[in-house]
Design an enzyme around this catalytic site. Structure first.
Site, PDB file in Angstrom:
ATOM      1  N   GLY A  45       7.323   9.897  -4.727  1.00 23.00           N
ATOM      2  CA  GLY A  45       7.119   9.182  -5.979  1.00 23.00           C
ATOM      3  C   GLY A  45       6.623   7.781  -5.678  1.00 23.00           C
ATOM      4  O   GLY A  45       6.825   7.261  -4.578  1.00 23.00           O
ATOM      5  N   GLN A  50       5.364  -1.025  -7.356  1.00 24.64           N
ATOM      6  CA  GLN A  50       5.354  -0.924  -5.901  1.00 24.64           C
ATOM      7  C   GLN A  50       3.978  -1.218  -5.304  1.00 24.64           C
ATOM      8  O   GLN A  50       3.860  -1.405  -4.096  1.00 24.64           O
ATOM      9  CB  GLN A  50       5.823   0.456  -5.450  1.00 24.64           C
ATOM     10  CG  GLN A  50       7.295   0.695  -5.728  1.00 24.64           C
ATOM     11  CD  GLN A  50       7.694   2.061  -5.255  1.00 24.64           C
ATOM     12  OE1 GLN A  50       7.523   3.051  -5.950  1.00 24.64           O
ATOM     13  NE2 GLN A  50       8.224   2.114  -4.041  1.00 24.64           N
ATOM     14  N   CYS A  94      13.227   4.434  -0.210  1.00 23.78           N
ATOM     15  CA  CYS A  94      12.199   3.859  -1.071  1.00 23.78           C
ATOM     16  C   CYS A  94      11.076   3.318  -0.200  1.00 23.78           C
ATOM     17  O   CYS A  94      11.344   2.655   0.807  1.00 23.78           O
ATOM     18  CB  CYS A  94      12.807   2.742  -1.926  1.00 23.78           C
ATOM     19  SG  CYS A  94      11.655   1.939  -3.034  1.00 23.78           S
ATOM     20  N   LEU A  95       9.834   3.564  -0.597  1.00 26.51           N
ATOM     21  CA  LEU A  95       8.697   3.079   0.180  1.00 26.51           C
ATOM     22  C   LEU A  95       8.659   1.556   0.243  1.00 26.51           C
ATOM     23  O   LEU A  95       8.120   0.988   1.187  1.00 26.51           O
ATOM     24  CB  LEU A  95       7.384   3.621  -0.400  1.00 26.51           C
ATOM     25  CG  LEU A  95       7.238   5.145  -0.368  1.00 26.51           C
ATOM     26  CD1 LEU A  95       5.939   5.574  -1.047  1.00 26.51           C
ATOM     27  CD2 LEU A  95       7.311   5.669   1.051  1.00 26.51           C
ATOM     28  N   HIS A 136      14.625   7.592 -10.129  1.00 26.08           N
ATOM     29  CA  HIS A 136      14.364   6.546  -9.131  1.00 26.08           C
ATOM     30  C   HIS A 136      13.103   5.760  -9.518  1.00 26.08           C
ATOM     31  O   HIS A 136      13.116   4.529  -9.534  1.00 26.08           O
ATOM     32  CB  HIS A 136      14.203   7.182  -7.746  1.00 26.08           C
ATOM     33  CG  HIS A 136      13.874   6.219  -6.660  1.00 26.08           C
ATOM     34  ND1 HIS A 136      14.803   5.826  -5.717  1.00 26.08           N
ATOM     35  CD2 HIS A 136      12.721   5.565  -6.355  1.00 26.08           C
ATOM     36  CE1 HIS A 136      14.221   4.956  -4.878  1.00 26.08           C
ATOM     37  NE2 HIS A 136      12.964   4.784  -5.250  1.00 26.08           N
ATOM     38  N   GLU A 137      12.025   6.478  -9.837  1.00 28.25           N
ATOM     39  CA  GLU A 137      10.768   5.808 -10.203  1.00 28.25           C
ATOM     40  C   GLU A 137      10.900   5.094 -11.549  1.00 28.25           C
ATOM     41  O   GLU A 137      10.359   4.003 -11.735  1.00 28.25           O
ATOM     42  CB  GLU A 137       9.605   6.807 -10.228  1.00 28.25           C
ATOM     43  CG  GLU A 137       9.334   7.490  -8.901  1.00 28.25           C
ATOM     44  CD  GLU A 137       9.201   6.543  -7.719  1.00 28.25           C
ATOM     45  OE1 GLU A 137       8.695   5.421  -7.881  1.00 28.25           O
ATOM     46  OE2 GLU A 137       9.617   6.930  -6.610  1.00 28.25           O
ATOM     47  N   HIS A 140      12.254   1.754 -11.222  1.00 29.13           N
ATOM     48  CA  HIS A 140      11.244   0.767 -10.810  1.00 29.13           C
ATOM     49  C   HIS A 140      10.571   0.110 -12.019  1.00 29.13           C
ATOM     50  O   HIS A 140      10.379  -1.101 -12.029  1.00 29.13           O
ATOM     51  CB  HIS A 140      10.161   1.402  -9.935  1.00 29.13           C
ATOM     52  CG  HIS A 140      10.515   1.487  -8.488  1.00 29.13           C
ATOM     53  ND1 HIS A 140      10.780   0.382  -7.705  1.00 29.13           N
ATOM     54  CD2 HIS A 140      10.638   2.559  -7.671  1.00 29.13           C
ATOM     55  CE1 HIS A 140      11.049   0.768  -6.476  1.00 29.13           C
ATOM     56  NE2 HIS A 140      10.975   2.087  -6.422  1.00 29.13           N
TER      57      HIS A 140
END
Length: 185
Positions: A45, A50, A94-95, A136-137, A140
Site C-alpha cells: 500500500g 508518503q 511502513c515504507l 493502515h493507508e 496516512h
C-alpha cells in the site's frame, strides 16, 4: 516514474489530507507512478502523503497468496464508515518508517466509501488482510502513523531509531526524502 518516499518526521505525514476532484492535475499519471513506486519498494500500500502530497488518495495491492485472493484498488476521498469485529494483532511496517515493525491492533472488518480512479463511487465491505492494509493507508490520509498506535513505552524504545530514520541513517532499496537531511537518497 519511481518517486521518493517521504521518511518519518516529515510534517506532511502528520497532516489530515484534503479531498480532490476530477480536475486534479495528471491524476492518472500520479496513480501509475504511485503503483510503480510501491512495487519498487515491495510494499502492499502507498498513500499520497508518503510521496509528499497531502491529498486523500491511496493505493493497495495485497498481491494475494494461497489463502487470500489479490486485492488491488485505488482509493480517492475514502471514508471508513465502520470498523467491526474483535481486534487482532499483526506485525506492521511502513515504507516511510523502514526497518521498524511492530504489532498493531486493528479490527478485521471495515465498511468504506471511496471513488476509484475512474471516479466511480463505491461502498464496500472488506475483511482480513486487505482491510488491515486499507486501515493502515487510511490512517496516512488522516495524518496518523502506525507508530501512533503503540504504547508510550514502545514509542520511547523506538525514539532513537525513528530519529535516525528522519536523519537518513537507514538503508533502503528505494529512494527516500528525509526531513532532517538536505540531500535525497
Amino acid at each position: 516514474m519511481k518517486l521518493p518516499i517521504v521518511a518519518y518526521g516529515d510534517p506532511v505525514l502528520k497532516k489530515v489530507c484534503v479531498d480532490i476532484d476530477e480536475t486534479y492535475p495528471d491524476l492518472q499519471q500520479l496513480i501509475s507512478n504511485m503503483f510503480e513506486t510501491m512495487y519498487n519498494a515491495s510494499g502492499v500500500g502507498l498513500a499520497a502523503p508518503q510521496i509528499g502530497l497531502p491529498i486523500r488518495l491511496f493505493i493497495v495491492d495485497t498481491k494475494g497468496d494461497e489463502e487470500e485472493e489479490a486485492y488491488k484498488r485505488v482509493f480517492i476521498n475514502a471514508q471508513i464508515l465502520e470498523e467491526s469485529g474483535e481486534p487482532w494483532a499483526f506485525n506492521e511496517g511502513c515504507l516511510s518508517i523502514p526497518e521498524v515493525r511492530e504489532d498493531v491492533m486493528r479490527k478485521p472488518n471495515i465498511l468504506i466509501s471511496y471513488y476509484d480512479e475512474n471516479w466511480k463511487q463505491h461502498k464496500a465491505k472488506v475483511t482480513g488482510f486487505p482491510a488491515r492494509v486499507i486501515q493502515h493507508e487510511y490512517d496516512h490520509i488522516e495524518g496518523k502513523l502506525f507508530t501512533d498506535k503503540l504504547s508510550l513505552l514502545r514509542k520511547q524504545l523506538l525514539k532513537g531509531k525513528l530519529d535516525a530514520i528522519s536523519k537518513g541513517n537507514v538503508s533502503t532499496d528505494y529512494k527516500m526524502r528525509f526531513p532532517k537531511q538536505n540531500k535525497k537518497r
